[in-house]
Design a protein around this motif. Structure first.
Motif, PDB file in Angstrom:
ATOM      1  N   ALA A  13      -1.516  -2.199  -7.883  1.00 19.88           N
ATOM      2  CA  ALA A  13      -2.353  -3.027  -8.753  1.00 19.88           C
ATOM      3  C   ALA A  13      -1.576  -4.263  -9.187  1.00 19.88           C
ATOM      4  CB  ALA A  13      -2.799  -2.223  -9.968  1.00 19.88           C
ATOM      5  N   GLY A  14      -2.272  -5.386  -9.158  1.00 18.17           N
ATOM      6  CA  GLY A  14      -1.639  -6.658  -9.484  1.00 18.17           C
ATOM      7  C   GLY A  14      -1.092  -7.396  -8.281  1.00 18.17           C
ATOM      8  N   SER A  62     -17.240  -9.934  -9.827  1.00 19.54           N
ATOM      9  CA  SER A  62     -16.055  -9.105 -10.067  1.00 19.54           C
ATOM     10  C   SER A  62     -14.786  -9.633  -9.407  1.00 19.54           C
ATOM     11  CB  SER A  62     -16.316  -7.672  -9.606  1.00 19.54           C
ATOM     12  OG  SER A  62     -16.552  -7.628  -8.209  1.00 19.54           O
ATOM     13  N   ARG A  66     -10.022 -14.402  -8.579  1.00 14.28           N
ATOM     14  CA  ARG A  66      -8.964 -13.580  -7.972  1.00 14.28           C
ATOM     15  C   ARG A  66      -8.967 -13.668  -6.448  1.00 14.28           C
ATOM     16  NH1 ARG A  66      -9.102  -8.259  -8.348  1.00 14.28           N
ATOM     17  NH2 ARG A  66     -11.383  -8.086  -8.515  1.00 14.28           N
ATOM     18  N   SER A  84      -4.219 -10.412  -7.766  1.00 11.19           N
ATOM     19  CA  SER A  84      -4.472  -9.610  -8.968  1.00 11.19           C
ATOM     20  C   SER A  84      -5.360  -8.418  -8.639  1.00 11.19           C
ATOM     21  CB  SER A  84      -5.126 -10.480 -10.054  1.00 11.19           C
ATOM     22  OG  SER A  84      -4.300 -11.575 -10.383  1.00 11.19           O
ATOM     23  N   LYS A  86      -7.063  -4.854  -8.170  1.00 15.01           N
ATOM     24  CA  LYS A  86      -7.306  -3.755  -9.088  1.00 15.01           C
ATOM     25  C   LYS A  86      -7.672  -2.504  -8.283  1.00 15.01           C
ATOM     26  CE  LYS A  86      -9.363  -7.024 -12.361  1.00 15.01           C
ATOM     27  NZ  LYS A  86     -10.579  -7.354 -13.161  1.00 15.01           N
ATOM     28  N   PRO A  87      -7.464  -1.338  -8.850  1.00 24.17           N
ATOM     29  CA  PRO A  87      -7.858  -0.116  -8.131  1.00 24.17           C
ATOM     30  C   PRO A  87      -9.320  -0.130  -7.703  1.00 24.17           C
ATOM     31  CG  PRO A  87      -6.453   0.438  -9.972  1.00 24.17           C
ATOM     32  CD  PRO A  87      -6.732  -1.032 -10.083  1.00 24.17           C
ATOM     33  N   GLU A  88     -10.183  -0.761  -8.475  1.00 26.14           N
ATOM     34  CA  GLU A  88     -11.597  -0.813  -8.123  1.00 26.14           C
ATOM     35  C   GLU A  88     -11.885  -1.735  -6.945  1.00 26.14           C
ATOM     36  OE1 GLU A  88     -10.246  -1.258 -11.165  1.00 26.14           O
ATOM     37  OE2 GLU A  88     -11.340  -2.816 -12.296  1.00 26.14           O
ATOM     38  N   ASP A  89     -10.879  -2.463  -6.468  1.00 32.53           N
ATOM     39  CA  ASP A  89     -11.047  -3.264  -5.257  1.00 32.53           C
ATOM     40  C   ASP A  89     -10.841  -2.420  -3.996  1.00 32.53           C
ATOM     41  OD1 ASP A  89      -9.338  -5.908  -6.944  1.00 32.53           O
ATOM     42  OD2 ASP A  89     -11.499  -5.769  -6.558  1.00 32.53           O
ATOM     43  N   SER A 116      -2.868   2.472  -8.653  1.00 29.99           N
ATOM     44  CA  SER A 116      -2.676   2.112 -10.066  1.00 29.99           C
ATOM     45  C   SER A 116      -1.258   2.409 -10.526  1.00 29.99           C
ATOM     46  CB  SER A 116      -3.670   2.891 -10.919  1.00 29.99           C
ATOM     47  OG  SER A 116      -3.511   4.288 -10.716  1.00 29.99           O
TER      48      SER A 116
END
Length: 116
Positions: A13-14, A62, A66, A84, A86-89, A116
């Motif tokens: 993440a990130g 969303s 980014r 950037s 995210k786990p949801e990506d 994450s």
């Protein structure tokens, strides 16, 4: 028309990844190019689109700020720079050529996993 997506992988993440979609013939110059994604257990969703002239760029909310979609007409390739993350990506990412609401051609997908 063939579309070959690549660049997926495992990232924290990130972090960042750059996806590429190599197209056959002059596909990138002839069609609107799009990125979609499908997360596990979810329906496929729109991510980003870029018009023929490189304009008409749109993103799903969303990923705004980014992700960046771009095209290299000389290389017949479309890119999706993802930052950037995210786990949801986490999803399989597909490139597609044609109208964003009903693309004509689809690539095979590349898996992006964000830990994450």
């Amino acid at each position: 028309v063939q579309l070959q997506a690549s660049g997926g992988g495992l990232v924290q993440a990130g972090g960042s990844l750059r996806l590429s979609c190599a197209a056959s013939a002059r596909t990138v110059n002839l069609y609107t190019m799009n990125w979609f994604r499908q997360a596990p257990g979810k329906e496929r969703e729109f991510v980003a689109t870029i018009g023929l002239s490189g304009g008409s760029i749109w993103y799903t909310d969303s990923v705004k700020g980014r992700f960046t979609i771009s095209r290299d007409s000389a290389k017949n390739t479309v890119f999706l720079q993802m930052s950037s993350l995210k786990p949801e990506d986490t999803a399989v990412y597909y490139c597609a050529a044609g109208p964003v609401k009903n693309p004509i051609y689809w690539g095979q997908g590349t898996l992006v996993t964000v830990s994450s």
